[in-house]
Every structure is written in structure tokens, then in C-alpha cells.
Design a protein around this motif. Structure first.
Motif, PDB file in Angstrom:
ATOM      1  N   UNK A  52       0.852  -1.182   0.000  1.00  0.00           N
ATOM      2  CA  UNK A  52       0.000   0.000   0.000  1.00  0.00           C
ATOM      3  C   UNK A  52       0.890   1.234   0.000  1.00  0.00           C
ATOM      4  N   UNK A  53       0.987   1.952  -1.122  1.00  0.00           N
ATOM      5  CA  UNK A  53       1.725   3.219  -1.098  1.00  0.00           C
ATOM      6  C   UNK A  53       0.902   4.242  -0.325  1.00  0.00           C
ATOM      7  N   UNK A  54       1.506   4.874   0.658  1.00  0.00           N
ATOM      8  CA  UNK A  54       0.787   5.849   1.482  1.00  0.00           C
ATOM      9  C   UNK A  54       0.881   7.216   0.817  1.00  0.00           C
ATOM     10  N   UNK A  55      -0.270   7.701   0.354  1.00  0.00           N
ATOM     11  CA  UNK A  55      -0.315   8.895  -0.484  1.00  0.00           C
ATOM     12  C   UNK A  55      -1.036  10.025   0.247  1.00  0.00           C
ATOM     13  N   UNK A  56      -0.403  11.208   0.344  1.00  0.00           N
ATOM     14  CA  UNK A  56      -1.058  12.326   1.036  1.00  0.00           C
ATOM     15  C   UNK A  56      -2.390  12.687   0.399  1.00  0.00           C
ATOM     16  N   UNK A  57      -3.417  12.786   1.245  1.00  0.00           N
ATOM     17  CA  UNK A  57      -4.738  13.173   0.777  1.00  0.00           C
ATOM     18  C   UNK A  57      -5.538  12.067   0.131  1.00  0.00           C
ATOM     19  N   UNK A  58      -4.956  10.880   0.024  1.00  0.00           N
ATOM     20  CA  UNK A  58      -5.643   9.761  -0.622  1.00  0.00           C
ATOM     21  C   UNK A  58      -5.919   8.614   0.353  1.00  0.00           C
ATOM     22  N   UNK A  59      -4.883   8.157   1.047  1.00  0.00           N
ATOM     23  CA  UNK A  59      -5.067   7.028   1.969  1.00  0.00           C
ATOM     24  C   UNK A  59      -4.165   7.147   3.196  1.00  0.00           C
ATOM     25  N   UNK A  60      -3.928   8.366   3.650  1.00  0.00           N
ATOM     26  CA  UNK A  60      -2.955   8.605   4.721  1.00  0.00           C
ATOM     27  C   UNK A  60      -3.591   8.751   6.094  1.00  0.00           C
ATOM     28  N   UNK A  61      -4.769   8.164   6.312  1.00  0.00           N
ATOM     29  CA  UNK A  61      -5.401   8.195   7.624  1.00  0.00           C
ATOM     30  C   UNK A  61      -5.401   6.799   8.236  1.00  0.00           C
ATOM     31  N   UNK A  62      -5.545   6.753   9.551  1.00  0.00           N
ATOM     32  CA  UNK A  62      -5.599   5.459  10.224  1.00  0.00           C
ATOM     33  C   UNK A  62      -6.796   4.645   9.757  1.00  0.00           C
ATOM     34  N   UNK A  63      -7.906   5.301   9.485  1.00  0.00           N
ATOM     35  CA  UNK A  63      -9.100   4.591   9.019  1.00  0.00           C
ATOM     36  C   UNK A  63      -8.845   3.936   7.663  1.00  0.00           C
ATOM     37  N   UNK A  64      -8.151   4.626   6.772  1.00  0.00           N
ATOM     38  CA  UNK A  64      -7.844   4.075   5.452  1.00  0.00           C
ATOM     39  C   UNK A  64      -7.013   2.798   5.573  1.00  0.00           C
ATOM     40  N   UNK A  65      -5.952   2.864   6.359  1.00  0.00           N
ATOM     41  CA  UNK A  65      -5.031   1.729   6.474  1.00  0.00           C
ATOM     42  C   UNK A  65      -5.671   0.603   7.274  1.00  0.00           C
ATOM     43  N   UNK A  66      -6.433   0.937   8.312  1.00  0.00           N
ATOM     44  CA  UNK A  66      -7.095  -0.099   9.110  1.00  0.00           C
ATOM     45  C   UNK A  66      -8.094  -0.887   8.266  1.00  0.00           C
ATOM     46  N   UNK A  67      -8.788  -0.199   7.364  1.00  0.00           N
ATOM     47  CA  UNK A  67      -9.759  -0.885   6.509  1.00  0.00           C
ATOM     48  C   UNK A  67      -9.059  -1.913   5.614  1.00  0.00           C
ATOM     49  N   UNK A  68      -7.920  -1.532   5.043  1.00  0.00           N
ATOM     50  CA  UNK A  68      -7.169  -2.475   4.206  1.00  0.00           C
ATOM     51  C   UNK A  68      -6.653  -3.640   5.043  1.00  0.00           C
ATOM     52  N   UNK A  69      -6.086  -3.334   6.200  1.00  0.00           N
ATOM     53  CA  UNK A  69      -5.520  -4.372   7.060  1.00  0.00           C
ATOM     54  C   UNK A  69      -6.578  -5.389   7.479  1.00  0.00           C
ATOM     55  N   UNK A  70      -7.783  -4.925   7.791  1.00  0.00           N
ATOM     56  CA  UNK A  70      -8.844  -5.832   8.221  1.00  0.00           C
ATOM     57  C   UNK A  70      -9.406  -6.651   7.065  1.00  0.00           C
ATOM     58  N   UNK A  71      -9.263  -6.151   5.852  1.00  0.00           N
ATOM     59  CA  UNK A  71      -9.729  -6.879   4.672  1.00  0.00           C
ATOM     60  C   UNK A  71      -8.845  -8.088   4.371  1.00  0.00           C
ATOM     61  N   UNK A  72      -7.573  -8.004   4.723  1.00  0.00           N
ATOM     62  CA  UNK A  72      -6.617  -9.042   4.344  1.00  0.00           C
ATOM     63  C   UNK A  72      -6.851 -10.321   5.137  1.00  0.00           C
ATOM     64  N   UNK A  73      -6.822 -11.467   4.469  1.00  0.00           N
ATOM     65  CA  UNK A  73      -6.972 -12.732   5.183  1.00  0.00           C
ATOM     66  C   UNK A  73      -5.779 -12.985   6.096  1.00  0.00           C
ATOM     67  N   UNK A  74      -6.019 -13.664   7.175  1.00  0.00           N
ATOM     68  CA  UNK A  74      -4.944 -13.984   8.108  1.00  0.00           C
ATOM     69  C   UNK A  74      -4.292 -15.302   7.659  1.00  0.00           C
ATOM     70  N   UNK A  75      -3.109 -15.187   7.116  1.00  0.00           N
ATOM     71  CA  UNK A  75      -2.335 -16.360   6.721  1.00  0.00           C
ATOM     72  C   UNK A  75      -0.874 -16.075   6.955  1.00  0.00           C
ATOM     73  N   UNK A  76      -0.129 -17.110   7.306  1.00  0.00           N
ATOM     74  CA  UNK A  76       1.260 -16.928   7.732  1.00  0.00           C
ATOM     75  C   UNK A  76       2.142 -16.379   6.630  1.00  0.00           C
ATOM     76  N   UNK A  77       1.800 -16.655   5.383  1.00  0.00           N
ATOM     77  CA  UNK A  77       2.663 -16.240   4.274  1.00  0.00           C
ATOM     78  C   UNK A  77       2.150 -14.987   3.579  1.00  0.00           C
ATOM     79  N   UNK A  78       1.422 -14.155   4.294  1.00  0.00           N
ATOM     80  CA  UNK A  78       0.948 -12.874   3.757  1.00  0.00           C
ATOM     81  C   UNK A  78       1.438 -11.746   4.643  1.00  0.00           C
ATOM     82  N   UNK A  79       2.060 -10.745   4.020  1.00  0.00           N
ATOM     83  CA  UNK A  79       2.615  -9.592   4.728  1.00  0.00           C
ATOM     84  C   UNK A  79       2.001  -8.328   4.142  1.00  0.00           C
TER      85      UNK A  79
END
Length: 300
Positions: A230-257
Motif C-alpha cells: 500500500x503506497x501511502x499517499x497524502x490526501x488519498x489514503x494517509x489516515x488510520x481509518x484508510x489503512x485499518x480498513x485495508x488491514x482488516x480486509x486481508x486474510x490472516x495467513x502466515x505467508x501474507x505480509x
């Protein structure tokens, strides 16, 4: 046609890359991208065809050289008060000006290469791959905009025992992406925003296809190591809510970073070379933003 004879358009082969997969890698950049990210650092990758660029700092001036002026069949190159000027809108893309330029001020982004030609270059650094666990990474643009060429490159690389990584924005044909994944050692997958409206504002396309392809790959290849970027872009996705939404979308698996990348303007000069304005202007991330958001991503 054999894989090694398959041809595509490549705009750069960058050796000794350390940040796009394990070990020391050779990056192969393919032309064409379905996105138009405002922050794109490789604007020369976006259009599928080879295109002319002009670096005025290498130009000898029309008075000293000027070979490109008569070379242009549309008269799109001018001498204005001793400086070279270009009518970019009138350019047909014939590239005759670049062929006439003796200094490299006029150059071309993109050339047709076969799989064999690309992999012969890649294999020149085989000793470094063996020692570091590196190999070849396909990028762009979007490598899957040339799916037949990309898959042929990956398939032939595996035949030559070259470690393979694909970097993708995910906006591509899902069947072709699955076929590519069958020949990968790992995958770099960009997820930029969870809101499709915001995604479209920043990149020109919605994210539905991207997220669908991501989940499809995760389900079909549970053993494939995946780095979500996730490239962190000013004014586009640079808030905690933006990043938290992506993080929660990702499946929990050992080989995913999940990896956050810092915004930068290193490709800004290329916009000038291509006769385009840099969309992001002077935007920059506030101090401490990236580290704070990395903590949010880790907390998923």
C-alpha cells in the motif's frame, strides 16, 4: 509459438534491485497500465506503445544541432528563441526525432523484446541470484496488460531455474493472473484503498476487480507467499481509518505480509520529459505519518 519467441514491449530492465522480492533481483518493466495513479513514479509505463521523451538538459540547442527539427514529418518541433520546443499534442509517435538525435536528449521509452532476449539479460546476474536467493521480478506499468508475454516470461524463467516474482495492481484478467501465479515464487499485490469511489478518484478506476482478483488468488494459491503493498499517499489514503480498513480486509495467513510504502516524487522529472504536468504538485506526507500507519497495519 515457443515461449522464448513470444515478444512484448519492455521499457526498462533494471539490475541489482533490492526491494522487489527476496535477494538481488533484476526488474523487468513492461509497458502499459490500466490505472492512472496521480502519484505514479513511472509515467512512461502507462501508455502501451513506445513513446518519445525529451530531456532539455541534454539538448545541444537548435543552433548547434537541430537534427530533430527536419526529421519530424508533422513539423511539431520548433526553434523558439534558441531553445527546442515541442508540440506534444500534434506528435504522431513516429519516433523519427529520437532516431535523429545524436545526444540522447530525444529518447524512446519502450522497445519490442522477445522472452529469450529478456531472459538472456536477466541470466547475466545468475551468480548474484544464487548467492542471495534473488531472481527476476516483472513489473510495469502493469505486467498483466501484456498477459501472453508476461506468462511466457515467467514460464521460461522457471524452466531456466530463475526465481520469479510478479508485481501487480490486480486490475487485469483473472484467468491470466491465475496462470501467471502458477509460475511464481512470490507475488507483490498492490491494494491502495478499500473505497471504490476514492480509488477511482485517485487512480481512474474502481477497485472491485482488484479486490476480486486478490481474493481469488488467495483462495487458489494458499501456499504462495504474498506481499500486499500500500503506497501511502497524502490526501488519498494517509489516515488510520484508510489503512485499518485495508488491514482488516486481508486474510490472516502466515505467508501474507502487509507493507506500507512511503510516498515520493522521484519520478517527477519524467513528466517534464513526456510533456505532462506532475499531478501531485508539492504534496508530501506529514512527519511521522508513515511510522504511525505502519503500527496500524501491524495491529491487524
Amino acid at each position: 509459438m515457443q515461449d522464448k519467441e513470444q515478444a512484448g514491449i519492455v521499457f526498462n530492465v533494471q539490475k541489482y534491485s533490492l526491494h522487489d522480492g527476496a535477494g538481488i533481483r533484476t526488474m523487468v518493466f513492461l509497458k502499459g497500465c490500466p490505472l492512472r495513479c496521480a502519484w505514479c513514479s513511472n509515467p512512461e509505463s502507462q501508455r502501451p506503445q513506445p513513446e518519445r521523451a525529451f530531456n532539455r538538459y541534454k539538448c545541444l540547442s537548435p543552433a548547434v544541432c537541430g537534427y530533430c527539427i527536419p526529421a519530424c514529418p508533422r513539423s511539431c518541433i520548433f526553434d523558439i528563441e534558441g531553445l527546442l520546443a515541442i508540440d506534444h499534442a500534434g506528435c504522431s509517435g513516429c519516433l523519427l526525432c529520437a532516431r535523429a538525435c545524436p545526444t540522447g536528449a530525444m529518447t524512446v521509452y519502450g522497445a519490442t523484446r522477445t522472452v529469450a532476449e529478456v531472459l538472456d539479460l536477466v541470466e547475466q546476474d545468475a551468480v548474484f541470484y544464487a548467492r542471495s536467493g534473488g531472481g527476476m521480478t516483472l513489473s510495469g506499468g502493469e505486467a498483466m496488460q501484456q498477459p501472453d508475454f508476461a506468462v511466457a516470461l515467467l514460464r521460461e524463467a522457471r524452466r531456466r531455474h530463475v526465481n520469479t516474482v510478479l508485481e501487480t495492481c490486480g486490475h487485469c484478467d483473472g484467468d491470466a493472473l491465475e496462470e501467471a501465479c502458477r509460475h511464481l515464487d512470490s507475488l507483490l499485490f498492490d491494494i491502495k484503498h478499500l473505497s471504490t469511489d476514492t480509488h477511482k478518484e485517485g487512480t481512474g478506476v474502481g477497485n472491485e476487480r482488484i479486490l476480486e482478483n486478490f481474493l481469488r488468488v488467495c483462495a487458489a494459491f494458499p501456499s504462495l507467499p504474498i506481499i500486499v503493498r500500500t503506497p501511502v499517499i497524502p490526501g488519498f489514503n494517509d489516515t488510520e481509518a484508510d489503512i485499518r480498513a485495508i488491514a482488516r480486509f486481508l486474510p490472516k495467513r502466515a505467508n501474507l505480509v502487509h507493507e506500507l510504502l512511503p510516498y515520493h516524487r522521484m519520478g517527477q522529472a519524467k513528466y517534464e520529459f513526456l510533456g505532462r504536468a506532475f499531478p501531485m504538485g508539492g504534496a508530501q506526507l506529514a512527519d511521522g505519518t508513515l511510522n504511525r500507519l505502519r503500527s496500524v497495519a501491524l495491529a491487524r
